[in-house]
Scaffold this motif. Structure first.
Motif, PDB file in Angstrom:
ATOM      1  N   ARG A 290       0.879  -1.172   0.000  1.00  0.00           N
ATOM      2  CA  ARG A 290       0.000   0.000   0.000  1.00  0.00           C
ATOM      3  C   ARG A 290       0.918   1.223   0.000  1.00  0.00           C
ATOM      4  O   ARG A 290       1.835   1.321   0.794  1.00  0.00           O
ATOM      5  CB  ARG A 290      -0.905  -0.009   1.220  1.00  0.00           C
ATOM      6  CG  ARG A 290      -1.988   1.011   1.165  1.00  0.00           C
ATOM      7  CD  ARG A 290      -3.170   0.561   2.036  1.00  0.00           C
ATOM      8  NE  ARG A 290      -4.278   1.470   1.916  1.00  0.00           N
ATOM      9  CZ  ARG A 290      -5.158   1.477   0.940  1.00  0.00           C
ATOM     10  NH1 ARG A 290      -5.048   0.596  -0.024  1.00  0.00           N
ATOM     11  NH2 ARG A 290      -6.145   2.341   0.894  1.00  0.00           N
TER      12      ARG A 290
ATOM     13  N   GLU B 240       1.502   5.549  -0.347  1.00  0.00           N
ATOM     14  CA  GLU B 240       0.980   6.910  -0.203  1.00  0.00           C
ATOM     15  C   GLU B 240       1.765   7.799  -1.162  1.00  0.00           C
ATOM     16  O   GLU B 240       2.993   7.746  -1.190  1.00  0.00           O
ATOM     17  CB  GLU B 240       1.185   7.369   1.239  1.00  0.00           C
ATOM     18  CG  GLU B 240       0.718   8.771   1.519  1.00  0.00           C
ATOM     19  CD  GLU B 240       1.000   9.160   2.956  1.00  0.00           C
ATOM     20  OE1 GLU B 240       0.063   9.167   3.761  1.00  0.00           O
ATOM     21  OE2 GLU B 240       2.185   9.441   3.245  1.00  0.00           O
TER      22      GLU B 240
ATOM     23  N   THR C 118       1.327  11.634  -3.878  1.00  0.00           N
ATOM     24  CA  THR C 118       0.546  12.768  -4.375  1.00  0.00           C
ATOM     25  C   THR C 118       0.544  12.681  -5.895  1.00  0.00           C
ATOM     26  O   THR C 118       1.604  12.675  -6.523  1.00  0.00           O
ATOM     27  CB  THR C 118       1.166  14.107  -3.923  1.00  0.00           C
ATOM     28  OG1 THR C 118       1.237  14.111  -2.502  1.00  0.00           O
ATOM     29  CG2 THR C 118       0.335  15.275  -4.394  1.00  0.00           C
ATOM     30  N   ASP C 119      -0.661  12.587  -6.483  1.00  0.00           N
ATOM     31  CA  ASP C 119      -0.740  12.458  -7.937  1.00  0.00           C
ATOM     32  C   ASP C 119      -0.385  13.783  -8.615  1.00  0.00           C
ATOM     33  O   ASP C 119      -0.275  14.810  -7.946  1.00  0.00           O
ATOM     34  CB  ASP C 119      -2.107  11.928  -8.374  1.00  0.00           C
ATOM     35  CG  ASP C 119      -3.239  12.931  -8.190  1.00  0.00           C
ATOM     36  OD1 ASP C 119      -2.982  14.126  -7.976  1.00  0.00           O
ATOM     37  OD2 ASP C 119      -4.399  12.492  -8.262  1.00  0.00           O
TER      38      ASP C 119
ATOM     39  N   VAL D   5      -3.472  15.739  -5.639  1.00  0.00           N
ATOM     40  CA  VAL D   5      -4.337  15.015  -4.711  1.00  0.00           C
ATOM     41  C   VAL D   5      -3.512  13.956  -3.971  1.00  0.00           C
ATOM     42  O   VAL D   5      -2.826  13.151  -4.595  1.00  0.00           O
ATOM     43  CB  VAL D   5      -5.508  14.344  -5.473  1.00  0.00           C
ATOM     44  CG1 VAL D   5      -6.383  13.544  -4.529  1.00  0.00           C
ATOM     45  CG2 VAL D   5      -6.310  15.372  -6.231  1.00  0.00           C
ATOM     46  N   LEU D   6      -3.586  13.976  -2.630  1.00  0.00           N
ATOM     47  CA  LEU D   6      -2.899  12.968  -1.818  1.00  0.00           C
ATOM     48  C   LEU D   6      -3.702  11.675  -1.889  1.00  0.00           C
ATOM     49  O   LEU D   6      -4.903  11.663  -1.635  1.00  0.00           O
ATOM     50  CB  LEU D   6      -2.769  13.446  -0.373  1.00  0.00           C
ATOM     51  CG  LEU D   6      -2.036  12.497   0.566  1.00  0.00           C
ATOM     52  CD1 LEU D   6      -0.585  12.332   0.130  1.00  0.00           C
ATOM     53  CD2 LEU D   6      -2.103  13.015   1.987  1.00  0.00           C
ATOM     54  N   ARG D   7      -3.060  10.595  -2.247  1.00  0.00           N
ATOM     55  CA  ARG D   7      -3.741   9.302  -2.412  1.00  0.00           C
ATOM     56  C   ARG D   7      -3.009   8.224  -1.634  1.00  0.00           C
ATOM     57  O   ARG D   7      -1.817   8.307  -1.401  1.00  0.00           O
ATOM     58  CB  ARG D   7      -3.795   8.900  -3.881  1.00  0.00           C
ATOM     59  CG  ARG D   7      -4.564   9.865  -4.748  1.00  0.00           C
ATOM     60  CD  ARG D   7      -4.623   9.345  -6.178  1.00  0.00           C
ATOM     61  NE  ARG D   7      -5.324  10.265  -7.035  1.00  0.00           N
ATOM     62  CZ  ARG D   7      -6.622  10.196  -7.322  1.00  0.00           C
ATOM     63  NH1 ARG D   7      -7.343   9.232  -6.811  1.00  0.00           N
ATOM     64  NH2 ARG D   7      -7.175  11.075  -8.132  1.00  0.00           N
ATOM     65  N   GLU D   8      -3.771   7.197  -1.283  1.00  0.00           N
ATOM     66  CA  GLU D   8      -3.213   5.997  -0.669  1.00  0.00           C
ATOM     67  C   GLU D   8      -3.886   4.814  -1.344  1.00  0.00           C
ATOM     68  O   GLU D   8      -5.100   4.647  -1.260  1.00  0.00           O
ATOM     69  CB  GLU D   8      -3.481   5.982   0.834  1.00  0.00           C
ATOM     70  CG  GLU D   8      -2.742   4.869   1.537  1.00  0.00           C
ATOM     71  CD  GLU D   8      -2.882   4.953   3.050  1.00  0.00           C
ATOM     72  OE1 GLU D   8      -3.309   3.939   3.644  1.00  0.00           O
ATOM     73  OE2 GLU D   8      -2.566   6.002   3.625  1.00  0.00           O
ATOM     74  N   MET D   9      -3.095   4.022  -2.057  1.00  0.00           N
ATOM     75  CA  MET D   9      -3.639   2.918  -2.843  1.00  0.00           C
ATOM     76  C   MET D   9      -2.766   1.684  -2.715  1.00  0.00           C
ATOM     77  O   MET D   9      -1.585   1.778  -2.395  1.00  0.00           O
ATOM     78  CB  MET D   9      -3.704   3.297  -4.328  1.00  0.00           C
ATOM     79  CG  MET D   9      -4.585   4.485  -4.643  1.00  0.00           C
ATOM     80  SD  MET D   9      -4.520   4.914  -6.399  1.00  0.00           S
ATOM     81  CE  MET D   9      -5.476   3.592  -7.104  1.00  0.00           C
TER      82      MET D   9
ATOM     83  N   TRP E 210       1.704   6.355 -11.824  1.00  0.00           N
ATOM     84  CA  TRP E 210       0.287   6.688 -11.698  1.00  0.00           C
ATOM     85  C   TRP E 210      -0.385   6.651 -13.065  1.00  0.00           C
ATOM     86  O   TRP E 210       0.060   7.289 -14.007  1.00  0.00           O
ATOM     87  CB  TRP E 210       0.140   8.065 -11.063  1.00  0.00           C
ATOM     88  CG  TRP E 210      -1.224   8.659 -11.146  1.00  0.00           C
ATOM     89  CD1 TRP E 210      -1.579   9.766 -11.849  1.00  0.00           C
ATOM     90  CD2 TRP E 210      -2.408   8.205 -10.501  1.00  0.00           C
ATOM     91  NE1 TRP E 210      -2.904  10.023 -11.686  1.00  0.00           N
ATOM     92  CE2 TRP E 210      -3.452   9.076 -10.858  1.00  0.00           C
ATOM     93  CE3 TRP E 210      -2.693   7.126  -9.667  1.00  0.00           C
ATOM     94  CZ2 TRP E 210      -4.748   8.926 -10.399  1.00  0.00           C
ATOM     95  CZ3 TRP E 210      -3.992   6.966  -9.211  1.00  0.00           C
ATOM     96  CH2 TRP E 210      -4.997   7.851  -9.568  1.00  0.00           C
TER      97      TRP E 210
ATOM     98  N   GLN F 217      -7.226   4.800 -12.875  1.00  0.00           N
ATOM     99  CA  GLN F 217      -7.031   5.038 -11.436  1.00  0.00           C
ATOM    100  C   GLN F 217      -6.275   3.880 -10.780  1.00  0.00           C
ATOM    101  O   GLN F 217      -6.684   3.326  -9.760  1.00  0.00           O
ATOM    102  CB  GLN F 217      -8.387   5.227 -10.731  1.00  0.00           C
ATOM    103  CG  GLN F 217      -9.188   6.406 -11.252  1.00  0.00           C
ATOM    104  CD  GLN F 217      -8.629   7.733 -10.783  1.00  0.00           C
ATOM    105  OE1 GLN F 217      -8.452   7.933  -9.609  1.00  0.00           O
ATOM    106  NE2 GLN F 217      -8.336   8.607 -11.724  1.00  0.00           N
ATOM    107  N   SER F 218      -5.144   3.495 -11.404  1.00  0.00           N
ATOM    108  CA  SER F 218      -4.340   2.409 -10.859  1.00  0.00           C
ATOM    109  C   SER F 218      -2.884   2.843 -10.754  1.00  0.00           C
ATOM    110  O   SER F 218      -2.486   3.857 -11.310  1.00  0.00           O
ATOM    111  CB  SER F 218      -4.459   1.155 -11.725  1.00  0.00           C
ATOM    112  OG  SER F 218      -3.876   1.373 -12.983  1.00  0.00           O
TER     113      SER F 218
END
Length: 158
Positions: A69, A71, A73-74, A78-82, A103, A108-109
């Motif tokens: 997982r 963390e 920033t795109d 936008v800060l994301r966690e995926m 990214w 969105q993967s």
């Protein structure tokens, strides 16, 4: 110096052979890097591993699949966690490790860019192929240029 007006020809077979053999050697010496560049897609952004999960894909599997997982920033801010969609049986990442995330905004993967770590033996073979290929290609180009200039200077003489 050979006199080209008398029928002495440059060794085109040797020049061609050096060039034809040198290009595949250059390709083989860098095949892993070229393959990665051709198959990786997405915009690279810095990220950090926040967790590594392990699971079995099916109950009968004898090995674990790891899905980190991340963390990040795109590019839009936008800060994301995926999590990575498809895991691997051998990730060498730990919590807190800095990674490069690829990214993909369309679906969105994400993917994690794995750095090239060649073992000593493989690195020696790959560098040998690269060196041999570069020498052969450069030698063939050098022969063509030197032979061309020699021929031009020979023809200009009275």
């Amino acid at each position: 110096m050979p006199d080209y007006r008398k029928g002495v020809r440059p060794p085109w077979a040797v020049i061609t052979l050096c060039f034809v053999l040198g290009l595949p050697l250059l390709g083989a010496g860098n095949a892993d890097r070229v393959f990665w560049q051709l198959t990786s897609s997405g915009e690279p952004v810095p990220g950090r591993i926040v967790e590594t999960r392990s699971h079995r894909v099916s109950p009968s599997d004898g090995y674990l699949t790891f899905t980190p997982r991340v963390e990040f920033t795109d590019p839009g801010g936008v800060l994301r966690e995926m999590s990575v969609k498809s895991g691997s049986s051998h990730y060498n990442f730990r919590k807190g490790d800095r990674v490069t995330v690829l990214w993909r905004a369309q679906d969105q993967s994400i993917a994690i860019q794995v750095p090239f770590k060649r073992h000593l033996g493989l690195a020696a073979v790959m560098w040998t192929f690269t060196f041999a290929g570069a020498v052969m290609v450069l030698a063939s180009i050098w022969f063509i240029v030197v032979r061309g200039f020699t021929r031009i200077s020979q023809l200009r003489r009275p």
